[in-house]
Design an enzyme around this catalytic site. Structure first.
Site, PDB file in Angstrom:
ATOM      1  N   ASP A  44       0.829  -1.204   0.000  1.00 51.83           N
ATOM      2  CA  ASP A  44       0.000   0.000   0.000  1.00 51.83           C
ATOM      3  C   ASP A  44       0.866   1.258   0.000  1.00 51.83           C
ATOM      4  O   ASP A  44       0.357   2.376  -0.053  1.00 51.83           O
ATOM      5  CB  ASP A  44      -0.997   0.005   1.158  1.00 51.83           C
ATOM      6  N   SER A  45       2.194   1.059  -0.006  1.00 51.87           N
ATOM      7  CA  SER A  45       3.125   2.159  -0.252  1.00 51.87           C
ATOM      8  C   SER A  45       2.894   2.806  -1.605  1.00 51.87           C
ATOM      9  O   SER A  45       3.397   3.907  -1.869  1.00 51.87           O
ATOM     10  CB  SER A  45       4.575   1.659  -0.164  1.00 51.87           C
ATOM     11  N   ASP A  83      -0.891  -6.275   0.136  1.00 50.65           N
ATOM     12  CA  ASP A  83      -1.248  -5.568   1.364  1.00 50.65           C
ATOM     13  C   ASP A  83      -2.763  -5.452   1.508  1.00 50.65           C
ATOM     14  O   ASP A  83      -3.477  -5.190   0.530  1.00 50.65           O
ATOM     15  CB  ASP A  83      -0.657  -4.155   1.356  1.00 50.65           C
ATOM     16  N   LYS A 112      -1.003  -9.317   3.545  1.00 50.93           N
ATOM     17  CA  LYS A 112      -0.274  -8.783   4.690  1.00 50.93           C
ATOM     18  C   LYS A 112      -1.176  -7.880   5.509  1.00 50.93           C
ATOM     19  O   LYS A 112      -1.882  -7.033   4.956  1.00 50.93           O
ATOM     20  CB  LYS A 112       0.973  -8.010   4.251  1.00 50.93           C
ATOM     21  N   GLU A 114      -1.272  -5.399   9.013  1.00 56.05           N
ATOM     22  CA  GLU A 114      -0.508  -4.678  10.028  1.00 56.05           C
ATOM     23  C   GLU A 114      -1.125  -4.871  11.409  1.00 56.05           C
ATOM     24  O   GLU A 114      -2.348  -4.929  11.546  1.00 56.05           O
ATOM     25  CB  GLU A 114      -0.462  -3.185   9.706  1.00 56.05           C
ATOM     26  N   GLU A 181       9.434  -3.865  10.855  1.00 56.33           N
ATOM     27  CA  GLU A 181       9.816  -2.572  10.282  1.00 56.33           C
ATOM     28  C   GLU A 181      10.284  -1.587  11.347  1.00 56.33           C
ATOM     29  O   GLU A 181       9.602  -1.369  12.354  1.00 56.33           O
ATOM     30  CB  GLU A 181       8.645  -1.955   9.506  1.00 56.33           C
TER      31      GLU A 181
END
Length: 263
Positions: A44-45, A83, A112, A114, A181
């Site tokens: 999602d970057s 993501d 993924k 978070e 991270e």
């Protein structure tokens, strides 16, 4: 032949480092695939590097599905992780499953998510129903406002212990991989030593089972401020292919990240 999660787990057991970069389109996916990367993250970057947002929060499920489709058409060998964007997995496990299923149908082999302990039930729900999950601990960009900015996490003793515990319970819940991270290298080393699934570091030191960077950062394309853990692989490289090949080599031989890229 497509790399699988079993392939990555075997690499971990054999002591072979796993290389990962973000990818968002078919052309770069094909280039990275040819360079030998084991894993591509449709991150999602893309909200930052493609869409120009200040954070990943505006990225939608539709965005992630579209870019996952593009990457899956370009990469025929690499393991693809998609993501889960902000707001698509925090409501309930059932809602998370519906959204994760769209990303998987678009071509991902894993999603993924978070977050630590609050995501336990969601990860269990997904993995019990056939959707592999990669956890993400430390600096979680979707929580940037709650964290007070893009800061190193896990420096305090209590925070470090909580992260160690979170890594353990995410694995017990079924997470097949964990991204770490922006945490101290010593903490990442502890988590990695205790883990039975691959840990992928980004600003987490050299002891993780693998490494990931944002493609536009390591190619020095993104105009924004670069994090300490970023290395410019275009410096001295004759081509993008050469820069990516050097990244893969340095991940595999353990020369990246260096101390200057770690906390």
């Amino acid at each position: 032949m497509r790399i699988t999660l079993s392939t990555l787990h075997k690499m971990m057991r054999d002591g072979q480092k796993i290389s990962m970069l973000t990818a968002y389109d078919a052309s770069f996916a094909a280039l990275l695939d040819a360079a030998g990367l084991e894993t591509l993250l449709v991150g999602d970057s893309l909200g930052n590097v493609l869409q120009g947002h200040e954070s990943t929060l505006p990225v939608s499920l539709r965005d992630m599905v579209y870019h996952t489709q593009c990457v899956s058409r370009g990469a025929k060998r690499a393991f693809i992780i998609g993501d889960m964007p902000f707001g698509t997995f925090q409501i309930s496990p059932q809602e998370a499953f519906r959204n994760a299923a769209e990303i998987m149908a678009a071509g991902a082999q894993m999603v993924k998510i978070e977050g630590g302990r609050p995501m336990l039930d969601t990860i269990s729900f997904l993995t019990e129903r056939g959707i592999p999950v990669c956890g993400h601990l430390g600096l979680t960009p979707q929580s940037v406002h709650q964290l007070g900015g893009y800061r190193v996490q896990g420096k305090a003793e209590d925070d470090a212990q909580r992260m160690l515990d979170d890594a353990r319970i995410l694995e017990q819940a079924g997470a097949g991989m964990i991204v770490l991270e922006a945490i101290p290298a010593a903490l990442a080393s502890q988590i990695t030593a205790a883990a039975n699934v691959p840990t992928i570091g980004i600003g987490a030191g050299v002891d993780c089972h693998g490494q990931v960077l944002v493609l536009h950062d390591m190619l020095d394309v993104y105009p924004g401020k670069k994090a300490k853990f970023v290395k410019n692989y275009m410096k001295g490289a004759g081509s993008i292919q050469e820069a990516v090949a050097l990244y893969v080599k340095e991940v595999r031989d353990g020369t990246f990240p260096g101390r200057e890229h770690s906390f």
